[in-house]
Write a protein that holds these residues in place. Sequence first.
Motif, PDB file in Angstrom:
ATOM      1  N   SER A 139       9.879 120.630  53.296  1.00 44.00           N
ATOM      2  CA  SER A 139       9.061 119.649  54.012  1.00 44.00           C
ATOM      3  C   SER A 139       8.057 118.982  53.075  1.00 44.00           C
ATOM      4  O   SER A 139       7.470 117.955  53.426  1.00 44.00           O
ATOM      5  CB  SER A 139       8.326 120.314  55.178  1.00 44.00           C
ATOM      6  OG  SER A 139       7.346 121.223  54.707  1.00 44.00           O
ATOM      7  N   GLU A 140       7.854 119.551  51.884  1.00 45.36           N
ATOM      8  CA  GLU A 140       6.936 118.970  50.907  1.00 45.36           C
ATOM      9  C   GLU A 140       7.651 118.047  49.920  1.00 45.36           C
ATOM     10  O   GLU A 140       7.028 117.511  49.002  1.00 45.36           O
ATOM     11  CB  GLU A 140       6.219 120.083  50.136  1.00 45.36           C
ATOM     12  CG  GLU A 140       5.371 120.990  51.016  1.00 45.36           C
ATOM     13  CD  GLU A 140       4.666 122.074  50.217  1.00 45.36           C
ATOM     14  OE1 GLU A 140       4.700 122.005  48.966  1.00 45.36           O
ATOM     15  OE2 GLU A 140       4.085 122.976  50.833  1.00 45.36           O
ATOM     16  N   VAL A 141       8.961 117.857  50.106  1.00 39.06           N
ATOM     17  CA  VAL A 141       9.748 117.021  49.196  1.00 39.06           C
ATOM     18  C   VAL A 141       9.822 115.605  49.750  1.00 39.06           C
ATOM     19  O   VAL A 141      10.251 115.389  50.890  1.00 39.06           O
ATOM     20  CB  VAL A 141      11.163 117.601  49.009  1.00 39.06           C
ATOM     21  CG1 VAL A 141      12.013 116.664  48.157  1.00 39.06           C
ATOM     22  CG2 VAL A 141      11.082 118.981  48.363  1.00 39.06           C
ATOM     23  N   HIS A 195      18.156 117.168  57.797  1.00 40.01           N
ATOM     24  CA  HIS A 195      17.961 117.941  59.023  1.00 40.01           C
ATOM     25  C   HIS A 195      16.477 118.210  59.263  1.00 40.01           C
ATOM     26  O   HIS A 195      15.970 118.052  60.382  1.00 40.01           O
ATOM     27  CB  HIS A 195      18.739 119.252  58.904  1.00 40.01           C
ATOM     28  CG  HIS A 195      18.701 120.109  60.124  1.00 40.01           C
ATOM     29  ND1 HIS A 195      19.162 119.695  61.353  1.00 40.01           N
ATOM     30  CD2 HIS A 195      18.236 121.380  60.302  1.00 40.01           C
ATOM     31  CE1 HIS A 195      19.002 120.659  62.239  1.00 40.01           C
ATOM     32  NE2 HIS A 195      18.437 121.690  61.632  1.00 40.01           N
ATOM     33  N   VAL A 196      15.765 118.598  58.207  1.00 38.76           N
ATOM     34  CA  VAL A 196      14.332 118.889  58.327  1.00 38.76           C
ATOM     35  C   VAL A 196      13.550 117.628  58.663  1.00 38.76           C
ATOM     36  O   VAL A 196      12.672 117.627  59.546  1.00 38.76           O
ATOM     37  CB  VAL A 196      13.818 119.532  57.021  1.00 38.76           C
ATOM     38  CG1 VAL A 196      12.296 119.622  57.022  1.00 38.76           C
ATOM     39  CG2 VAL A 196      14.429 120.915  56.825  1.00 38.76           C
ATOM     40  N   ARG A 197      13.860 116.514  57.995  1.00 36.01           N
ATOM     41  CA  ARG A 197      13.124 115.263  58.227  1.00 36.01           C
ATOM     42  C   ARG A 197      13.382 114.706  59.622  1.00 36.01           C
ATOM     43  O   ARG A 197      12.463 114.179  60.272  1.00 36.01           O
ATOM     44  CB  ARG A 197      13.524 114.237  57.164  1.00 36.01           C
ATOM     45  CG  ARG A 197      12.967 114.552  55.781  1.00 36.01           C
ATOM     46  CD  ARG A 197      13.556 113.633  54.746  1.00 36.01           C
ATOM     47  NE  ARG A 197      13.022 113.897  53.413  1.00 36.01           N
ATOM     48  CZ  ARG A 197      13.516 113.380  52.302  1.00 36.01           C
ATOM     49  NH1 ARG A 197      14.574 112.566  52.369  1.00 36.01           N
ATOM     50  NH2 ARG A 197      12.978 113.659  51.133  1.00 36.01           N
ATOM     51  N   LEU A 198      14.622 114.798  60.091  1.00 29.05           N
ATOM     52  CA  LEU A 198      14.943 114.295  61.423  1.00 29.05           C
ATOM     53  C   LEU A 198      14.143 115.044  62.483  1.00 29.05           C
ATOM     54  O   LEU A 198      13.593 114.435  63.416  1.00 29.05           O
ATOM     55  CB  LEU A 198      16.441 114.438  61.689  1.00 29.05           C
ATOM     56  CG  LEU A 198      16.934 113.985  63.070  1.00 29.05           C
ATOM     57  CD1 LEU A 198      16.628 112.503  63.278  1.00 29.05           C
ATOM     58  CD2 LEU A 198      18.424 114.264  63.227  1.00 29.05           C
ATOM     59  N   ALA A 199      14.044 116.354  62.345  1.00 26.68           N
ATOM     60  CA  ALA A 199      13.271 117.142  63.305  1.00 26.68           C
ATOM     61  C   ALA A 199      11.790 116.783  63.236  1.00 26.68           C
ATOM     62  O   ALA A 199      11.111 116.708  64.276  1.00 26.68           O
ATOM     63  CB  ALA A 199      13.467 118.629  63.023  1.00 26.68           C
ATOM     64  N   GLU A 200      11.269 116.540  62.035  1.00 22.55           N
ATOM     65  CA  GLU A 200       9.865 116.144  61.892  1.00 22.55           C
ATOM     66  C   GLU A 200       9.606 114.815  62.601  1.00 22.55           C
ATOM     67  O   GLU A 200       8.598 114.654  63.303  1.00 22.55           O
ATOM     68  CB  GLU A 200       9.504 116.021  60.412  1.00 22.55           C
ATOM     69  CG  GLU A 200       9.438 117.345  59.670  1.00 22.55           C
ATOM     70  CD  GLU A 200       9.195 117.149  58.184  1.00 22.55           C
ATOM     71  OE1 GLU A 200       9.166 115.970  57.740  1.00 22.55           O
ATOM     72  OE2 GLU A 200       9.045 118.145  57.474  1.00 22.55           O
ATOM     73  N   GLU A 201      10.516 113.848  62.415  1.00 21.47           N
ATOM     74  CA  GLU A 201      10.344 112.535  63.043  1.00 21.47           C
ATOM     75  C   GLU A 201      10.410 112.638  64.564  1.00 21.47           C
ATOM     76  O   GLU A 201       9.613 112.008  65.274  1.00 21.47           O
ATOM     77  CB  GLU A 201      11.423 111.579  62.526  1.00 21.47           C
ATOM     78  CG  GLU A 201      11.283 111.243  61.045  1.00 21.47           C
ATOM     79  CD  GLU A 201      12.491 110.504  60.505  1.00 21.47           C
ATOM     80  OE1 GLU A 201      13.438 110.263  61.306  1.00 21.47           O
ATOM     81  OE2 GLU A 201      12.511 110.166  59.308  1.00 21.47           O
ATOM     82  N   GLY A 209       3.497 116.828  66.382  1.00 16.69           N
ATOM     83  CA  GLY A 209       2.983 116.998  65.022  1.00 16.69           C
ATOM     84  C   GLY A 209       4.104 117.151  64.026  1.00 16.69           C
ATOM     85  O   GLY A 209       5.253 117.418  64.362  1.00 16.69           O
ATOM     86  N   GLY A 210       3.759 116.957  62.770  1.00 16.07           N
ATOM     87  CA  GLY A 210       4.730 117.063  61.684  1.00 16.07           C
ATOM     88  C   GLY A 210       4.315 118.131  60.722  1.00 16.07           C
ATOM     89  O   GLY A 210       3.589 119.053  61.068  1.00 16.07           O
ATOM     90  N   PRO A 211       4.755 118.039  59.474  1.00 13.16           N
ATOM     91  CA  PRO A 211       4.379 119.040  58.487  1.00 13.16           C
ATOM     92  C   PRO A 211       2.889 119.016  58.237  1.00 13.16           C
ATOM     93  O   PRO A 211       2.248 117.974  58.222  1.00 13.16           O
ATOM     94  CB  PRO A 211       5.152 118.604  57.230  1.00 13.16           C
ATOM     95  CG  PRO A 211       5.433 117.158  57.437  1.00 13.16           C
ATOM     96  CD  PRO A 211       5.595 116.973  58.900  1.00 13.16           C
ATOM     97  N   GLY A 212       2.319 120.173  58.075  1.00 16.65           N
ATOM     98  CA  GLY A 212       0.888 120.258  57.842  1.00 16.65           C
ATOM     99  C   GLY A 212       0.080 120.249  59.117  1.00 16.65           C
ATOM    100  O   GLY A 212      -1.149 120.234  59.085  1.00 16.65           O
ATOM    101  N   GLY A 213       0.748 120.235  60.286  1.00 12.91           N
ATOM    102  CA  GLY A 213       0.047 120.252  61.551  1.00 12.91           C
ATOM    103  C   GLY A 213      -0.555 121.612  61.814  1.00 12.91           C
ATOM    104  O   GLY A 213      -0.371 122.569  61.072  1.00 12.91           O
TER     105      GLY A 213
END
Length: 245
Positions: A139-141, A195-201, A209-213
């Motif tokens: 998620s940090e990439v 997969h990770v980015r789609l779930a974040e969006e 919330g997204g990463p860092g929430g």
Amino acid sequence: MSRSTPRRRGGGHARHSSQGNPISGPRPVQSDYESDAAHYIDSHPVPDPNPALLNRTNTDLNLSVLRRYLPSINSTLSIAANAVVYTFNPTLPGWDKTGIEGTYFLCMQDPVPGAAPNPRACIFVLNRRGLENVILDLSEVDDFEVMDEIYIFRLRGTSEEAAEGTNKVMGIWIHADKEDTRVMNAALISETLKHVRLAEEQNAVAGLGGPGGPGGEEELGPAMQAIGRKLSLSDLFGAQNGLQG
């Protein structure tokens, strides 16, 4: 002619037979090691092996080792026998070795307790040259590409770093034991990132919330607790004094 002097019979020192003077005291007991071992085994039966241990696969063993560092890891998507971690030094410019190399794992993780239920994934390099391992949260990439056989990860940074193009960049080189090893692992990284980015969006649209929430802290396993701390990416890039790659 002079006659030779006959020899005396029975002359000289008398010899005493050991049979006539036996050694006093008990005779030493001879040990039959094979008989002793058989008797010990008969009186101390070997316990039956644990069936759960007998049936464990290499995947199970690897997962148990990784979970001693991060209990949130629930599966491994790919493994490479050897990987070398680099950081990009813009002042050279060029790659610096971090001194970290070992077995490479692409892992899926459970969501952070109390945070948005995002699927999580990380790259874990189990360092064979020291106690500090590299754990790269995908998620940090911000961007991923392959160049000159090196996996290049441009990390998310501040808005100023993004505007200036000075985001931190990490490189991972893996040993290709088969012809398609690097291609296969690169494809798995790309698909996992999507997969990770789609779930974040989707969670961001839903207001989750997204990463860092907000959420609980990452649980550390006993092996990580024994080391005392988790190697952060700031620590990794702050130690750019290794050998130039």
